[in-house]
Design an enzyme around this catalytic site. Structure first.
Site, short mmCIF file in Angstrom:
data_model
loop_
_atom_site.label_atom_id
_atom_site.label_comp_id
_atom_site.label_asym_id
_atom_site.label_seq_id
_atom_site.Cartn_x
_atom_site.Cartn_y
_atom_site.Cartn_z
N GLU A 288 12.01 -12.43 18.28
CA GLU A 288 13.33 -12.84 18.75
C GLU A 288 14.35 -12.85 17.62
OE1 GLU A 288 12.80 -16.70 20.45
OE2 GLU A 288 11.81 -17.49 18.67
N ASN A 378 15.43 -29.61 17.42
CA ASN A 378 16.20 -28.42 17.76
C ASN A 378 15.98 -27.94 19.19
OD1 ASN A 378 17.06 -28.40 15.07
ND2 ASN A 378 15.41 -27.04 14.45
#
Length: 506
Positions: A288, A378
């Protein structure tokens, strides 16, 4: 003003200031902005929104690909613009408001956001704000250093604002492969069978009449904040390289392995960097995010091709790659994140995935997101997309944190992002636990013996032995399972008695 960046001439009269573009937003809108791990985010409109919010009530649901750079999340949070945030973030200011319950955060697998948009399961995008290198002759939007969710935001949004970033080289055009799946339930298979294959368009196809504003910017992406490899991360890389070499020798992998994925961050980047000292050649990536280690492996010749959704680099490497993009472009491709992270493709390609854990328990369950089980860091990002569907799912972590006050291997994780069923390999600086084909009690021995720091190894053995006397397929002492976390919360250390060598948390 360079008009060659806007090749559909009738759109040139839609150029306006960031402040004029910000006037197009209304309170309560859902906004999709480009940006994925500090790359390809919008550089002007978010700040104009924050300035506008200083004088009036203006709150939005903000959707992105992943985290943003240039302090965008911080500035919008300080201005109270963000009421709801999807699907990932990494900003300390925003994190504080999330954990205080002042901003609603929806933590999603990164492959899922646009699927929910496309099927109407979450509120539709009112305005998409997309950073671009150029607009083509037919109104197609050429992204910059990330694709993320930008393509689907633009296709599905009612209106589009394009930020043309003049610092981005023309050579980025042709780097992207924009493929958007059709609607379910009659969707065709995604026709991707190798990382280097291109199946889509080099631009985002949109109705140009939806482009209501074009803003010109000249600002670079925020540089990556990953740290260089240290002794611990080098040791983690060494253990993983030895394991993969053993898999090659056993005939389960070829010398070029299988396509690699690595999560964002210092440890995963350092582990990939360690491939420079490995025997493996002709490697490929299907990930990614491409980090500095990807560029180093390309330059070394060990990596032949890399596919991802964004490029997130340190300042020096960013300038080198963008300044010489034609040299790299034939070996890189950027895709929408629903393709880079798609379970169908991940399973087909047979990836070796490397992701970072906050902590693991003795049975292989992994917490990637919540400190102490409650406080968001996160987000899960793409790690779940990859771990569940990988050929080999690897989680890496240093065995201790805060100078030894915290163990990353615990009796039971207080929040589970990846169950024991999705975890094949756990690696710390002390060693590697291969969990494949093992029952829970066998897994516990591997993890305690090979991955735990000596400060905590005897404590875990004692806990596990007493849990086994109580019995169960997965032995636990529920009255004690979170005692380590409670001690850390109350005393600043998971140890029963804190030795002088341990540093106090900063």
């Amino acid at each position: 003003m360079p008009m060659d960046r806007i090749r559909l001439a009738r759109l040139r009269d839609r150029i306006m200031s960031p402040e004029a573009a910000a006037a197009l937003f209304a309170d309560g809108m859902t906004v999709g902005m480009s940006g994925f791990t500090r790359a390809g985010d919008c550089k002007a409109v978010p700040f104009a929104l924050a300035e506008r919010a200083a004088n009036e009530h203006l709150q939005i649901t903000l959707m992105t690909g992943a985290s943003l750079g240039n302090d965008i999340d911080k500035v919008l949070t300080d201005a109270n613009v963000i009421s709801r945030r999807i699907p990932f973030q990494s900003d300390p200011t925003l994190r504080r408001k999330i954990n205080a319950g002042e901003v609603m955060f929806i933590d999603q697998h990164l492959s899922e956001t646009v699927e929910q948009l496309r099927s109407g399961q979450i509120a539709p995008v009112d305005i998409a704000v997309v950073e671009a290198t150029a607009i083509t002759e037919n109104g197609g939007i050429v992204p910059t250093t990330s694709v993320g969710n930008s393509a689907s935001f633009a296709v599905l949004a009612k209106k589009i604002i394009v930020e043309i970033n003049l610092t981005m080289p023309h050579g980025l055009e042709g780097l992207h492969d924009i493929y958007i799946p059709t609607y379910r339930p009659h969707r065709l298979p995604i026709p991707l069978i190798s990382p280097e294959q291109r199946i889509g368009l080099p631009f985002i196809p949109v109705d140009p009449e939806k482009i209501v504003a074009i803003v010109i910017t000249e600002k670079a992406d925020s540089p990556s904040n990953v740290l260089p490899p240290d002794d611990d991360t080098k040791a983690i890389a060494g253990h993983l390289n030895d394991f993969l070499a053993h898999e090659v020798k056993a005939g389960r992998l070829s010398p070029s392995l299988q396509p690699l994925q690595a999560g964002i961050g210092t440890i995963a980047n350092a582990v990939l960097h360690g491939m420079l000292d490995s025997p493996f050649r002709d490697l490929k990536m299907y990930s990614e995010v491409l980090q500095d280690s990807t560029v180093e492996l390309l330059d070394d010749g060990r990596l032949s091709f890399a596919s991802a959704s964004s490029i997130t680099l340190s300042k020096h490497t960013y300038e080198r790659v963008l300044g010489n993009i034609e040299h790299y472009k034939s070996r890189l491709v950027l895709r929408p994140q629903e393709i880079s992270n798609h379970p169908e493709v991940i399973r087909r390609l047979g990836l070796i995935t490397i992701n970072t854990a906050l902590e693991c328990d003795i049975y292989g369950n992994v917490n990637s997101t919540h400190v102490g089980g409650t406080h968001m860091m996160n987000g899960i990002g793409g790690s779940g997309d990859f771990a569940r569907n990988a050929h080999l799912s690897v989680f890496v972590t240093k065995s201790i944190a805060k100078g030894g006050a915290i163990s990353s291997i615990v009796p039971m994780v207080p929040h589970v992002d990846h169950t024991e069923h999705d975890t094949d390999i756990i690696v710390t600086e002390h060693g590697l636990a291969d969990l494949r084909g093992l029952a829970p009690r066998e897994r516990a021995h591997q993890i305690i013996d090979h991955c735990t720091d000596p400060l905590y190894r005897d404590m875990l053995r004692d806990y596990y032995q007493r849990a086994c006397r109580r019995g169960g397929h997965t032995p636990q002492l529920l009255r004690e399972a979170f005692a380590w976390h409670l001690r850390a919360e109350e005393n600043g250390s998971m140890l029963e008695s804190k030795p002088e060598a341990i540093c106090e948390p900063a």
